[in-house]
Design an enzyme around this catalytic site. Structure first.
Site, PDB file in Angstrom:
ATOM      1  N   CYS A 267      62.050  13.823  21.054  1.00  0.00           N
ATOM      2  CA  CYS A 267      63.155  14.072  21.982  1.00  0.00           C
ATOM      3  C   CYS A 267      62.759  13.782  23.424  1.00  0.00           C
ATOM      4  O   CYS A 267      62.709  14.694  24.268  1.00  0.00           O
ATOM      5  CB  CYS A 267      63.612  15.511  21.840  1.00  0.00           C
ATOM      6  N   GLU A 268      62.414  12.562  23.691  1.00  0.00           N
ATOM      7  CA  GLU A 268      62.068  12.097  25.043  1.00  0.00           C
ATOM      8  C   GLU A 268      62.511  10.647  25.114  1.00  0.00           C
ATOM      9  O   GLU A 268      62.236   9.880  24.171  1.00  0.00           O
ATOM     10  CB  GLU A 268      60.542  12.101  25.262  1.00  0.00           C
TER      11      GLU A 268
ATOM     12  N   GLY B 167      34.185   1.576  25.713  1.00  0.00           N
ATOM     13  CA  GLY B 167      34.990   2.252  24.709  1.00  0.00           C
ATOM     14  C   GLY B 167      35.915   1.231  24.062  1.00  0.00           C
ATOM     15  O   GLY B 167      35.715   0.765  22.939  1.00  0.00           O
ATOM     16  N   ARG B 168      36.894   0.813  24.856  1.00  0.00           N
ATOM     17  CA  ARG B 168      37.938  -0.095  24.370  1.00  0.00           C
ATOM     18  C   ARG B 168      37.378  -1.375  23.744  1.00  0.00           C
ATOM     19  O   ARG B 168      37.850  -1.832  22.702  1.00  0.00           O
ATOM     20  CB  ARG B 168      38.840  -0.448  25.545  1.00  0.00           C
TER      21      ARG B 168
ATOM     22  N   GLU C 179      28.862   1.927  29.230  1.00  0.00           N
ATOM     23  CA  GLU C 179      29.667   2.959  28.551  1.00  0.00           C
ATOM     24  C   GLU C 179      30.973   2.348  28.029  1.00  0.00           C
ATOM     25  O   GLU C 179      32.062   2.734  28.451  1.00  0.00           O
ATOM     26  CB  GLU C 179      30.018   4.081  29.537  1.00  0.00           C
TER      27      GLU C 179
ATOM     28  N   GLY D 290      34.820  -0.242  30.789  1.00  0.00           N
ATOM     29  CA  GLY D 290      35.963  -0.882  31.418  1.00  0.00           C
ATOM     30  C   GLY D 290      36.292  -2.282  30.946  1.00  0.00           C
ATOM     31  O   GLY D 290      37.301  -2.853  31.364  1.00  0.00           O
TER      32      GLY D 290
ATOM     33  N   TYR E 286      41.972   4.850  22.501  1.00  0.00           N
ATOM     34  CA  TYR E 286      42.988   5.672  23.168  1.00  0.00           C
ATOM     35  C   TYR E 286      44.284   5.729  22.342  1.00  0.00           C
ATOM     36  O   TYR E 286      45.371   5.840  22.881  1.00  0.00           O
ATOM     37  CB  TYR E 286      43.246   5.167  24.598  1.00  0.00           C
TER      38      TYR E 286
END
Ligand code: LLP
Length: 404
Positions: free
Chosen positions: A338-339, A270-271, A268, A233, A367
């Site tokens: 197309c969004e 990640g980022r 843990e 986190g 991510y």
């Protein structure tokens, strides 16, 4: 990344040359940045030498994880696929923890066969399932229980996981019940208390609060946990003015906690390990000026980088070649999908751009690819790892024929 003579470089590689050689869109990682992040992370907590389990979900590239593993890191996985990726990258099974609210029987069975360090369970039903499978294999399995500490991480609502309304972990009462239950079980051995309150946390105080909750609960449970898994986190600076997480304060809070509890800490992250190592290089296909808005249409889209569409996240955007000429117009940077949510950012007073110019979006190492998809039958981009002047292709661009 730095500009040399107005041209943007990653380490010693000119980004313009990357586009020529490998085409766009392309994810580029810097080894130097990765190494620096890991060394700093370790340094921040060196007094109690935690087990650092890299959160595979943030970046699932086997070749990148191989590099991370070489620094002695383990892995935090949340699916059979991620566990296979970690093992393929050579991560020591005794440094792997398995998290997640919905592990299936086959995932549990596979994890047991691979002799990983811990399965962090998140419900009574899951514990029963681990027990059942362990019994059928005649084994005793080390587990953790994930507690929901009901602590507000003070981050985006979509990436908060530690409040009682979130699906993660078990509440205090269930926790005590499960500790007592585990003591009597013949096939599980309760070794760990785990928590993870959210992601992109920039304020150390939620962590401090979480540790106080843990302290109280562990004392009340009167159980000796070999491991305390504090999750990940730790946030990074996406904007120049973003504040930074005060690691020193977090470290002090953990040291204080450890005075009362003689356990091994697991993290843990990640980022904080990979977030700022990656950039997404993209080319402008067209520039379109409508009556109400002006659009820079890139060859990268929300399928390549989902964070802006999913969370309204903003990634710093830079021109690859600096011209020094500023545009008076405001431009919305969009992809070809197309969004209407397929947009990255809106910039005023950006450099004047023209079609075929290159831009990079920064800090997409976490991510980025791991959240990417094949929406609109778009192949996932090439990934390269830059070490000094060397470029290693760590994943090839998907081929259309593989998708069809
Ligand atoms: N451990 C557990 C149990 C987790 O659920 C997560 C992230 C981590 C560790 C790693 O957290 P980190 O250190 O990377 O913050 N897709 C979102 C982030 C979702 C995070 C999910 N869980 C984003 O793009 O910001």
């Amino acid at each position: 990344m730095k500009y040399i003579n107005k041209s943007l470089f990653i380490e010693n590689v000119k980004i313009e040359d990357i586009a020529k050689k490998f085409n766009t869109p392309i994810y580029c990682y810097s080894y130097k940045q990765l190494k620096e992040n890991i060394i700093n992370f370790k340094k921040n907590f060196k007094s109690f030498s935690p087990l650092i389990c890299f959160a595979i979900k943030s970046n699932t590239n086997v070749n990148l994880i191989k590099e991370i593993r070489k620094f002695g890191l383990g892995a935090d996985v949340v699916s059979m696929g991620e566990l296979m990726v970690a093992l393929k990258a050579g991560v020591n099974p005794k440094k792997i923890v398995f998290s997640g609210v919905g592990k299936t029987s086959s995932e549990i069975s596979y994890a047991i066969d691979k002799n990983i360090l811990l399965i962090n369970a998140e419900s009574k039903s899951e514990i029963n399932e681990i027990e059942r499978i362990a019994k059928s294999k005649n084994k005793i399995i080390d587990i953790g229980i994930r507690l929901n500490p009901n602590t507000d991480a003070k981050t985006l609502k979509q990436i908060s996981t530690g409040k009682k309304e979130n699906k993660f972990g078990v509440d205090e009462k269930t926790f005590f019940d499960l500790v007592n239950y585990s003591k009597l079980s013949k096939n599980i051995n309760l070794k760990c208390l785990s928590v993870h309150i959210g992601s992109q946390i920039l304020d150390y105080r939620p962590y401090e609060k979480m540790l106080k909750v843990l302290d109280k609960i562990i004392k009340k449970s009167n159980y000796k946990f070999k491991f305390i898994d504090l999750g990940g986190g730790m946030g990074i600076s996406y904007e120049k003015n973003n504040k930074k997480l005060n690691y020193q304060k977090y470290n002090i809070a953990i040291k204080k906690f450890l005075k009362n509890h003689n356990s091994k800490i697991i993290f843990e992250p990640g980022r904080s390990i990979v977030g700022n190592t990656g950039s997404l290089l993209s080319k402008i296909i067209y520039i379109k000026e409508n009556s109400k808005k002006n659009f820079i249409i890139l060859d990268a889209a929300m399928n390549d980088l989902m964070r802006p569409a999913l969370y309204g996240a903003n990634h710093r955007t830079l021109p690859v070649i600096k011209t020094g000429q500023t545009s008076k117009k405001t431009y919305e940077f969009v992809g070809p999908i197309c969004e209407s949510t397929d947009k990255f950012t809106t910039l005023k007073k950006f450099q004047k751009l023209k079609e075929k110019d290159l831009i990079v979006m920064c800090d997409v190492g976490a991510y980025g690819v791991s959240l990417s998809s094949n929406y609109n039958v778009r192949p996932k981009p090439t990934e390269i790892l830059i070490k000094g002047s060397k470029i290693n292709v760590i994943k090839k661009r998907q081929k259309l024929e593989d998708l069809i």
